[in-house]
Structure formats: C-alpha cells, structure tokens
Design an enzyme around this catalytic site. Structure first.
Site, PDB file in Angstrom:
ATOM      1  N   ALA A 127      86.932  81.349   8.676  1.00  0.00           N
ATOM      2  CA  ALA A 127      85.628  80.829   8.226  1.00  0.00           C
ATOM      3  C   ALA A 127      84.578  81.947   8.216  1.00  0.00           C
ATOM      4  O   ALA A 127      83.798  82.074   7.269  1.00  0.00           O
ATOM      5  CB  ALA A 127      85.178  79.684   9.134  1.00  0.00           C
ATOM      6  N   LYS A 128      84.576  82.773   9.263  1.00  0.00           N
ATOM      7  CA  LYS A 128      83.559  83.827   9.361  1.00  0.00           C
ATOM      8  C   LYS A 128      83.793  84.930   8.320  1.00  0.00           C
ATOM      9  O   LYS A 128      82.837  85.559   7.851  1.00  0.00           O
ATOM     10  CB  LYS A 128      83.531  84.416  10.773  1.00  0.00           C
ATOM     11  CG  LYS A 128      82.994  83.428  11.831  1.00  0.00           C
ATOM     12  CD  LYS A 128      81.618  82.927  11.501  1.00  0.00           C
ATOM     13  CE  LYS A 128      80.870  82.341  12.688  1.00  0.00           C
ATOM     14  NZ  LYS A 128      79.579  81.733  12.290  1.00  0.00           N
ATOM     15  N   GLY A 167      71.372  74.730  13.535  1.00  0.00           N
ATOM     16  CA  GLY A 167      71.898  74.972  14.880  1.00  0.00           C
ATOM     17  C   GLY A 167      70.812  75.493  15.800  1.00  0.00           C
ATOM     18  O   GLY A 167      71.053  76.325  16.682  1.00  0.00           O
ATOM     19  N   ARG A 210      69.664  75.391  20.435  1.00  0.00           N
ATOM     20  CA  ARG A 210      69.904  76.277  21.595  1.00  0.00           C
ATOM     21  C   ARG A 210      70.457  77.618  21.122  1.00  0.00           C
ATOM     22  O   ARG A 210      70.656  77.834  19.931  1.00  0.00           O
ATOM     23  CB  ARG A 210      70.908  75.598  22.543  1.00  0.00           C
ATOM     24  CG  ARG A 210      72.254  75.379  21.890  1.00  0.00           C
ATOM     25  CD  ARG A 210      73.220  74.645  22.793  1.00  0.00           C
ATOM     26  NE  ARG A 210      74.574  74.849  22.309  1.00  0.00           N
ATOM     27  CZ  ARG A 210      75.559  73.975  22.429  1.00  0.00           C
ATOM     28  NH1 ARG A 210      75.345  72.828  23.045  1.00  0.00           N
ATOM     29  NH2 ARG A 210      76.758  74.252  21.977  1.00  0.00           N
ATOM     30  N   ASP A 228      73.757  66.893   9.880  1.00  0.00           N
ATOM     31  CA  ASP A 228      75.075  67.503  10.020  1.00  0.00           C
ATOM     32  C   ASP A 228      75.267  68.405   8.802  1.00  0.00           C
ATOM     33  O   ASP A 228      75.360  67.916   7.670  1.00  0.00           O
ATOM     34  CB  ASP A 228      76.140  66.391  10.046  1.00  0.00           C
ATOM     35  CG  ASP A 228      77.559  66.942  10.112  1.00  0.00           C
ATOM     36  OD1 ASP A 228      77.738  68.177  10.003  1.00  0.00           O
ATOM     37  OD2 ASP A 228      78.491  66.127  10.268  1.00  0.00           O
ATOM     38  N   TYR A 287      88.346  80.006  13.040  1.00  0.00           N
ATOM     39  CA  TYR A 287      87.003  80.616  13.128  1.00  0.00           C
ATOM     40  C   TYR A 287      86.952  81.950  12.381  1.00  0.00           C
ATOM     41  O   TYR A 287      86.007  82.225  11.641  1.00  0.00           O
ATOM     42  CB  TYR A 287      86.685  80.790  14.610  1.00  0.00           C
ATOM     43  CG  TYR A 287      85.292  81.271  14.941  1.00  0.00           C
ATOM     44  CD1 TYR A 287      84.192  80.417  14.861  1.00  0.00           C
ATOM     45  CD2 TYR A 287      85.074  82.582  15.386  1.00  0.00           C
ATOM     46  CE1 TYR A 287      82.919  80.855  15.211  1.00  0.00           C
ATOM     47  CE2 TYR A 287      83.814  83.026  15.735  1.00  0.00           C
ATOM     48  CZ  TYR A 287      82.735  82.153  15.651  1.00  0.00           C
ATOM     49  OH  TYR A 287      81.479  82.591  16.002  1.00  0.00           O
TER      50      TYR A 287
HETATM   51  P1  NAD Z   1      75.888  77.349  20.428  1.00  0.00           P
HETATM   52  O1  NAD Z   1      77.114  76.554  20.574  1.00  0.00           O
HETATM   53  O2  NAD Z   1      75.094  77.683  21.642  1.00  0.00           O
HETATM   54  O3  NAD Z   1      74.906  76.656  19.363  1.00  0.00           O
HETATM   55  C1  NAD Z   1      75.387  76.167  18.149  1.00  0.00           C
HETATM   56  C2  NAD Z   1      74.460  75.065  17.681  1.00  0.00           C
HETATM   57  O4  NAD Z   1      74.958  74.553  16.421  1.00  0.00           O
HETATM   58  C3  NAD Z   1      74.435  73.866  18.650  1.00  0.00           C
HETATM   59  O5  NAD Z   1      73.109  73.512  18.958  1.00  0.00           O
HETATM   60  C4  NAD Z   1      75.156  72.770  17.887  1.00  0.00           C
HETATM   61  O6  NAD Z   1      74.717  71.456  18.179  1.00  0.00           O
HETATM   62  C5  NAD Z   1      74.842  73.139  16.432  1.00  0.00           C
HETATM   63  N1  NAD Z   1      75.790  72.526  15.511  1.00  0.00           N
HETATM   64  C6  NAD Z   1      77.142  72.443  15.633  1.00  0.00           C
HETATM   65  N2  NAD Z   1      77.656  71.754  14.617  1.00  0.00           N
HETATM   66  C7  NAD Z   1      76.623  71.390  13.811  1.00  0.00           C
HETATM   67  C8  NAD Z   1      76.547  70.660  12.586  1.00  0.00           C
HETATM   68  N3  NAD Z   1      77.645  70.168  12.000  1.00  0.00           N
HETATM   69  N4  NAD Z   1      75.327  70.471  12.036  1.00  0.00           N
HETATM   70  C9  NAD Z   1      74.195  70.965  12.645  1.00  0.00           C
HETATM   71  N5  NAD Z   1      74.228  71.668  13.800  1.00  0.00           N
HETATM   72  C10 NAD Z   1      75.428  71.877  14.375  1.00  0.00           C
HETATM   73  O7  NAD Z   1      76.338  78.681  19.645  1.00  0.00           O
HETATM   74  P2  NAD Z   1      75.660  80.134  19.503  1.00  0.00           P
HETATM   75  O8  NAD Z   1      76.405  81.046  20.371  1.00  0.00           O
HETATM   76  O9  NAD Z   1      74.181  80.053  19.574  1.00  0.00           O
HETATM   77  O10 NAD Z   1      76.127  80.456  18.005  1.00  0.00           O
HETATM   78  C11 NAD Z   1      75.297  80.347  16.861  1.00  0.00           C
HETATM   79  C12 NAD Z   1      76.042  80.953  15.670  1.00  0.00           C
HETATM   80  O11 NAD Z   1      76.375  82.313  15.953  1.00  0.00           O
HETATM   81  C13 NAD Z   1      77.349  80.257  15.344  1.00  0.00           C
HETATM   82  O12 NAD Z   1      77.541  80.244  13.942  1.00  0.00           O
HETATM   83  C14 NAD Z   1      78.383  81.161  15.980  1.00  0.00           C
HETATM   84  O13 NAD Z   1      79.635  81.034  15.375  1.00  0.00           O
HETATM   85  C15 NAD Z   1      77.749  82.509  15.753  1.00  0.00           C
HETATM   86  N6  NAD Z   1      78.228  83.558  16.638  1.00  0.00           N
HETATM   87  C16 NAD Z   1      78.051  83.475  17.992  1.00  0.00           C
HETATM   88  C17 NAD Z   1      78.504  84.506  18.794  1.00  0.00           C
HETATM   89  C18 NAD Z   1      78.334  84.484  20.298  1.00  0.00           C
HETATM   90  O14 NAD Z   1      78.862  85.378  20.959  1.00  0.00           O
HETATM   91  N7  NAD Z   1      77.617  83.530  20.872  1.00  0.00           N
HETATM   92  C19 NAD Z   1      79.145  85.604  18.238  1.00  0.00           C
HETATM   93  C20 NAD Z   1      79.327  85.660  16.858  1.00  0.00           C
HETATM   94  C21 NAD Z   1      78.855  84.631  16.065  1.00  0.00           C
END
Ligand code: NAD
Length: 252
Positions: A156-157, A12, A15, A62, A153
């Site tokens: 899963a988390k 991921g 970004r 993926d 979610y």
């Molecule tokens: P985001 O949506 O900005 O980035 C997620 C990235 O994962 C994207 O680039 C997307 O293309 C990629 N992705 C999605 N499905 C995929 C797959 N099947 N295979 C490969 N890549 C895949 O999200 P973020 O906010 O940067 O979150 C990153 C992680 O942190 C996630 O696991 C999210 O659940 C977790 N998280 C985020 C927050 C928050 O507040 N942003 C809080 C708690 C946890």
C-alpha cells in the site's frame, strides 16, 4: 488567497502524526479540518489548536468509504471553506507474515491507505482545480522499500508513491502539487502497538531502533509535520511528484 484564508484537511488527525500535522498547519495560519473515524476522537486535537488561537473543526469520516468521503469534503467546504490542502495521513496496521495474513487484513490495509488516498484526493481535486491552487501531501513509509511482516502495508505504501507521481502529472497544470513523505520510525500509538505485538518493552524497542538510525534517534510526529509544512508553502510550487524520506538517514 493567502494561507490565512486557506482550508486544509488532515485525515487521521485524532492522534500521533495526524494531530501534529493539524497543529502545524494551524500554526501556519490555515483553517484545519481534523478528520478521523469519529469527530469526537478529534476533539483534543481541535481543542489544543483553538486554545492556541488557531481555527479548527472536528469531522468524522471513514476515508475508505466513498459516501463518507463525499460527505466530509462537502461539510468541510460549507463550514470551513473549499479545501486547498489535503494531507492523506489516516492509516492502520495489520502485520503478519504472508502465510498467516488473512484476506481481511490485506483488504483493510489496502482500503484505508490506498483506496483512502485515492478517494480523498479525487474528492478534493475539483476544489483545487477551481481555485487554481492546491497541495496534496501523502504519507507513505520506509516500509514501501519492503519490511518483514508487512506485505499488505508495504504494498500500500509503495502504491501511494506511484499514486503521488501520477497525480502530480495530472494536477500540475491546475496549480496543484502532490508529494509524499515516507517516515521512518516515529513515536506514536502505531509503533507502540508494534512493540507490544513483538512483546518488546517500548523503551527498548525505541532504543534498539535508534541504534540503526544515522541521526541516532527515532522520529517525533513534529518531524513529519515540519516536512509537510515545506511542501504546502507557496515557494514549494515547483516541487511535485517527490517522495521525501524523513527517517533520520537515507532509506531510498
Ligand atoms: P496512529 O495509529 O497513531 O494514528 C492513525 C490515525 O488514523 C488514528 O487516529 C486512526 O483512528 C485513524 N484512522 C484509521 N483508519 C481510518 C479511517 N478508515 N478513516 C479515518 N481515519 C482513520 O498512526 P501514526 O503513527 O500517527 O501514523 C499516521 C500515518 O503515518 C499512517 O499513514 C502511518 O502508516 C504512517 N506512518 C507511520 C510511521 C510511524 O512510525 N508511526 C512510519 C511510517 C508511516
């Protein structure tokens, strides 16, 4: 092997938190495999790392697909070196209240997060065992404690936290630690999409959230990268199976 010779996979990484994790690991001297759904999506992440003098390569995979995971781990091994660090970060949201949640929305979130963490961890563990050293960092969430509209979610988390503890027990004797970070609200596209879905302007969404956070601000992707940088250190080798809430306050 020193950090300079080690290879890290960040999923991921196109970004948000993943891009910051990739940049931080490269700063720490690791060769970084930036993995996202397409290699093209990781070009910016890789470009800024190489511009800063680091080593990184973009990969498309993926994480929920077994064949795709096997392929990408093998490509990383042959092009950058056997992965010694794995950051399972890829994620998606499909929020809705239980009565409206489709089976597809449940499955997609379970597949990307839980199955994705499992497949990636299983695919790299042999390399870590062979090297006698490894670090896996999983990205959970404060939503593991329960959050309205996130049955899929949060399940899963929370599952990721159980997986983390079990892998720590199984892989410890091979010099591999496994820990999880549970972020609170971090400013990324994911939280922008949540604000949009709630029809709240993002600035207002962030401001309101900050009022509830003890350190009086929301998080940045770099806050999560800093925590991950600790877990992957040599000196953190006695820290395993832990969940670190990085949420500006105690959420566990
Ligand atoms: P985001 O949506 O900005 O980035 C997620 C990235 O994962 C994207 O680039 C997307 O293309 C990629 N992705 C999605 N499905 C995929 C797959 N099947 N295979 C490969 N890549 C895949 O999200 P973020 O906010 O940067 O979150 C990153 C992680 O942190 C996630 O696991 C999210 O659940 C977790 N998280 C985020 C927050 C928050 O507040 N942003 C809080 C708690 C946890």
């Amino acid at each position: 092997m020193t950090a300079e010779q080690r290879t890290a996979i960040v999923t991921g990484a196109a970004r948000g938190i993943g891009a910051a994790l990739a940049a931080r690991l490269a700063e720490e001297g690791l060769n970084v495999a930036a993995v996202d759904l397409t290699a093209q999506a990781c070009e910016e992440t890789v470009g800024s790392i190489t511009d800063a003098g680091g080593t990184a390569r973009a990969y498309g995979a993926d994480v929920a697909d077994e064949g795709s995971v096997a392929q990408v781990v093998e490509a990383v091994r042959s092009e950058l070196g056997a992965p010694a660090v794995l950051i399972n970060n890829a994620g998606v949201l499909r929020d809705s209240l239980l009565f409206k949640m489709s089976t597809d929305d449940w499955d997609t979130v379970m597949d990307v997060h839980l199955r994705g963490h499992f497949l990636m961890s299983r695919a790299v563990q042999g390399h870590m065992r062979d090297a006698g050293w490894g670090r896996i960092v999983n990205i959970s969430s404060t939503s593991a404690l329960g959050n309205r509209g996130q049955a899929n979610y949060s399940a899963a988390k929370a599952g990721i936290q159980g997986l983390t503890k079990t892998l720590a027990i199984e892989l410890g004797k091979y010099g591999t630690t496994v820990n999880a970070i549970a972020p609170g609200l971090i400013e990324t596209d994911m939280t922008k999409a949540t604000a949009e879905r709630m029809k709240v302007p993002y600035e207002q969404f962030v401001e309101k959230a900050a009022e509830q956070i003890p350190v009086a601000r929301t998080g940045k992707p770099e806050d999560i990268a800093a925590a991950a940088a600790f877990f992957i250190r040599e000196e953190a080798g006695f820290v395993s199976g832990q969940v670190l809430y990085v949420a500006g306050g105690p959420r566990a």
